[in-house]
Structures are given as structure tokens and as C-alpha cells.
Design a protein around this motif. Structure first.
Motif, PDB file in Angstrom:
ATOM      1  N   THR A   1       0.853  -1.187   0.000  1.00  0.00           N
ATOM      2  CA  THR A   1       0.000   0.000   0.000  1.00  0.00           C
ATOM      3  C   THR A   1       0.887   1.235   0.000  1.00  0.00           C
ATOM      4  O   THR A   1       1.787   1.359   0.830  1.00  0.00           O
ATOM      5  CB  THR A   1      -0.916   0.013   1.237  1.00  0.00           C
ATOM      6  OG1 THR A   1      -0.116  -0.137   2.413  1.00  0.00           O
ATOM      7  CG2 THR A   1      -1.901  -1.138   1.164  1.00  0.00           C
TER       8      THR A   1
ATOM      9  N   ASP B   1      -0.171   4.613   0.189  1.00  0.00           N
ATOM     10  CA  ASP B   1      -0.588   5.718   1.031  1.00  0.00           C
ATOM     11  C   ASP B   1      -1.789   5.297   1.870  1.00  0.00           C
ATOM     12  O   ASP B   1      -2.244   4.145   1.818  1.00  0.00           O
ATOM     13  CB  ASP B   1      -0.929   6.949   0.175  1.00  0.00           C
ATOM     14  CG  ASP B   1      -1.868   6.607  -0.976  1.00  0.00           C
ATOM     15  OD1 ASP B   1      -2.578   5.585  -0.857  1.00  0.00           O
ATOM     16  OD2 ASP B   1      -1.890   7.335  -1.978  1.00  0.00           O
ATOM     17  N   SER B   2      -2.314   6.242   2.641  1.00  0.00           N
ATOM     18  CA  SER B   2      -3.435   5.937   3.530  1.00  0.00           C
ATOM     19  C   SER B   2      -4.690   5.583   2.745  1.00  0.00           C
ATOM     20  O   SER B   2      -5.524   4.790   3.205  1.00  0.00           O
ATOM     21  CB  SER B   2      -3.718   7.146   4.434  1.00  0.00           C
ATOM     22  OG  SER B   2      -4.048   8.290   3.653  1.00  0.00           O
ATOM     23  N   LYS B   3      -4.858   6.147   1.559  1.00  0.00           N
ATOM     24  CA  LYS B   3      -6.037   5.845   0.744  1.00  0.00           C
ATOM     25  C   LYS B   3      -6.061   4.377   0.349  1.00  0.00           C
ATOM     26  O   LYS B   3      -7.113   3.715   0.413  1.00  0.00           O
ATOM     27  CB  LYS B   3      -6.038   6.729  -0.492  1.00  0.00           C
ATOM     28  CG  LYS B   3      -7.337   6.721  -1.268  1.00  0.00           C
ATOM     29  CD  LYS B   3      -7.305   7.743  -2.381  1.00  0.00           C
ATOM     30  CE  LYS B   3      -8.640   7.794  -3.119  1.00  0.00           C
ATOM     31  NZ  LYS B   3      -8.633   8.814  -4.200  1.00  0.00           N
TER      32      LYS B   3
ATOM     33  N   ARG C   1      -4.481   1.972   1.961  1.00  0.00           N
ATOM     34  CA  ARG C   1      -4.653   1.175   3.179  1.00  0.00           C
ATOM     35  C   ARG C   1      -6.131   1.107   3.574  1.00  0.00           C
ATOM     36  O   ARG C   1      -6.623   0.045   3.983  1.00  0.00           O
ATOM     37  CB  ARG C   1      -3.817   1.776   4.317  1.00  0.00           C
ATOM     38  CG  ARG C   1      -2.330   1.499   4.205  1.00  0.00           C
ATOM     39  CD  ARG C   1      -1.605   1.815   5.487  1.00  0.00           C
ATOM     40  NE  ARG C   1      -1.658   3.235   5.815  1.00  0.00           N
ATOM     41  CZ  ARG C   1      -0.779   4.137   5.384  1.00  0.00           C
ATOM     42  NH1 ARG C   1       0.233   3.751   4.608  1.00  0.00           N
ATOM     43  NH2 ARG C   1      -0.879   5.402   5.740  1.00  0.00           N
ATOM     44  N   ASN C   2      -6.827   2.229   3.470  1.00  0.00           N
ATOM     45  CA  ASN C   2      -8.262   2.217   3.771  1.00  0.00           C
ATOM     46  C   ASN C   2      -9.027   1.342   2.786  1.00  0.00           C
ATOM     47  O   ASN C   2      -9.960   0.622   3.162  1.00  0.00           O
ATOM     48  CB  ASN C   2      -8.805   3.643   3.730  1.00  0.00           C
ATOM     49  CG  ASN C   2      -8.248   4.513   4.835  1.00  0.00           C
ATOM     50  OD1 ASN C   2      -7.721   3.996   5.822  1.00  0.00           O
ATOM     51  ND2 ASN C   2      -8.335   5.821   4.677  1.00  0.00           N
TER      52      ASN C   2
END
Length: 335
Positions: free
Chosen positions: A131, A133-135, A137-138
Motif C-alpha cells: 500500500t 498511502d493511507s487511501k 490502506r483504507n
């Protein structure tokens, strides 16, 4: 032309080498059937060469000389030689690799303690790098949540794919701020099940979801409105098959339940009522009509509705059935 060239050309015209003549004769014999002399054709699907006239199998287990690659995309342009088809159920479309957890080498031998620690570190870093970035990962968390709930509800593969696409659309159109990942994932799965004509009730979805019913319904209405999803009203008959199977109802009883719902729909009894409650009441009423031992408590446990709802709805269905039968008899008498 020189004398030597004349001699060679004359030899060529007069006589062919034995090997070449033998190969030509073999090819000629392969084109005809040894039994009837008819023409033979190649059946590539079964890997055989058969006679067109008598059906004799001249050759079997033929070598497939086609390409060794397989096409996984819809247009047939991707010539992938390995790997599974891409899927929207994974955040990277299934294109990344995984490091196995077996702790064994290619020969099946167990790894040493030092090598196991090294592989564990590689797995950890590999998961981190999958992953960006956080996007992502979400998205990975949400797709895993959709797969978990779909497995608990017994939903097929196409529903999971559709739910993943709906969630990706919600993510791309910035519908997630202010809402939980689990709520949008649950709403996407509920909408996908409705679109695929394999609906699950809100109580069933709430039982396996990490959000309460109020948040689920609110998020579902928001996602459907913003994404302009076409979701038809739930048909009570879509629940009958599952309820009848879980309760062991006979085929005649299931048919009777569907007929009760069909008659009730024509008379307008089903309008504005819960489709799950109607389906449960129809199953119970059909069991009464076919003299099958089925209690309201058993139907209530399977359908997830109260016994009061079943009592009220099954009486309405039976009254609508009597009205429908009377109307049909009057129509036949006037005819």
C-alpha cells in the motif's frame, strides 16, 4: 547450361530421393481414411483426426500447436502466461505477489530458525510496501471487510465484485469523509446484493457488520442517492427459496408460498410492508396449507422477524388469497 547442371536437373525430374518420397507418401496417406478412403479432418477441440465419412478416429492425442498463453481480459488482448485474473476485490486488482506462510523451501523442507526470522521480516516489509498511502490502506481494509461479511452471509462472487466496485466509486467521488469505512462497506454490500437479486435483510447484515442498523440505513440511502444506483424494490419472493430451504419446506409448500405472494401483490396487500416479513408469513401460511409441521417460532428464528409480524401478515395473505380465488371464480363464471 553446363553438362553437370543438366545431369543434376535430369536426375531431379526423373527420380526423387527415397526419404523425400516416403514423407510425401505418408502425408498423402494421412489425408485419407485407411478404411474407406474418405477425407479426414482435424477435431482440435478433442485433439483427434477423424474421417468425415465413416467417423473413424485416425489419430488421437494430437499436439496442441496453439499459443501457450491464456487471455484473462474481456477483449482478449492480454497474453498473460501466469497468474490469476484481475479482480476488484483486492486493492491492487490482484496484480501483486504474496510471500507464503508455510516456512518451507521449494523442496518442501522446513526452514531453519534464522531463515524463518528473515522470511518473517520480508513478509512484514512486503505488506507495508503493498500500500502506497493511507487511501490504499483504507481501501484494503474496506475490501477485506466486504469479503468477510459476504462470506458470513453466503453471498456469491459476483456480489462481492459489485460491492467492491460500488465502494471504489464512493471512494473516488469523496463520499467517505464523515463516515466510517465499515459503514460504507456494509452499505455497498447491501446495495450489491439487492442489485444481484440475492438480497439479505438489514437485520442479517447488521448481525455481521461492525456498525449498527441506523448507521447502515443512513449510509445506504446516502450512497444510493449520490452514486445514482438503480436498485429495484425488494421482492418478497426472493427470500422464499432461502427460508424454505433452511426450514425444510417441501417443493409444494415453496410453490404455495410463491403463489400466495403473487396473489397478494395483485391485490395490493404487499404494498408498504417489509418483504422479509411477507416472505416469512408466506412460508408459514404455505406450511399450514400443505399440513407441514412448522411453528411460528421456527420461522421467526430463520427469517429474523417477530412472531407478531408473522401472525399479522399470514392472515392478510390468506385473506388476499381467498379474495383472489373468489374474483377468479367470478371472472370464470361471467366468461
Amino acid at each position: 547450361m553446363s553438362e553437370s547442371e543438366t545431369t543434376i536437373s535430369a536426375y531431379t525430374e526423373r527420380e526423387q530421393p527415397p526419404d523425400e518420397r516416403t514423407e510425401e507418401q505418408e502425408r498423402e496417406s494421412e489425408r485419407t481414411c485407411p478404411e474407406c478412403g474418405g477425407a479426414v479432418v482435424a477435431d482440435e477441440e478433442h485433439g483427434e483426426t477423424v474421417c468425415r465419412d465413416c467417423g473413424l478416429v485416425v489419430e488421437e492425442d494430437a499436439i496442441d500447436r496453439g499459443p501457450e498463453w491464456r487471455s484473462f481480459d474481456r477483449d482478449g488482448e492480454s497474453k498473460s502466461r501466469v497468474g490469476a485474473p484481475t479482480t476488484k476485490m483486492m486493492h491492487d486488482d490482484g496484480l501483486s505477489t504474496n510471500i507464503g506462510w508455510q516456512n518451507k523451501d521449494a523442496y518442501g523442507n522446513a526452514l531453519s530458525a534464522e531463515r524463518r526470522q528473515q522470511m518473517q521480516r520480508l513478509r512484514t516489509w512486503h505488506e507495508r510496501f503493498r500500500t502506497r498511502d493511507s487511501k490504499e490502506r483504507n481501501l484494503k481494509q474496506a475490501l477485506g471487510e466486504i469479503d468477510r461479511m459476504a462470506s458470513a452471509l453466503g453471498l456469491p462472487e459476483n456480489v462481492r465484485e459489485t460491492a467492491s466496485v460500488i465502494y471504489r466509486r464512493a471512494l473516488s467521488e469523496d463520499l467517505l469523509p464523515g463516515r466510517s469505512i465499515e459503514g460504507v462497506a456494509s452499505a455497498s454490500l447491501y446495495a450489491a446484493a439487492r442489485q444481484a437479486n440475492t438480497p439479505r435483510s438489514l437485520d442479517e447484515l447488521t448481525a455481521v457488520s461492525r456498525v449498527d442498523r441506523m448507521e447502515l440505513t443512513r449510509t445506504y440511502r446516502y450512497v444510493v442517492r449520490e452514486l445514482k444506483l438503480e436498485v429495484a424494490p425488494a421482492d418478497p419472493a426472493q427470500y422464499v427459496g432461502r427460508f424454505a430451504s433452511d426450514l425444510g419446506l417441501s417443493d409444494e409448500g415453496e410453490w404455495r408460498a410463491r403463489e400466495l405472494l403473487k396473489t397478494a401483490g395483485k391485490t395490493g396487500v404487499t404494498s408498504g410492508k417489509s418483504p422479509v416479513g411477507l416472505a416469512a408469513a408466506a412460508v408459514y401460511a404455505a406450511a399450514l396449507l400443505t399440513n407441514e409441521a412448522l411453528t411460528q417460532s421456527e420461522v421467526s428464528d430463520v427469517a429474523g422477524v417477530s412472531e407478531v409480524t408473522i401472525r399479522n401478515r399470514y392472515k392478510e395473505l390468506l385473506e388476499a388469497s381467498e379474495v383472489g380465488d373468489a374474483g377468479g371464480g367470478a371472472d370464470r363464471a361471467s366468461a
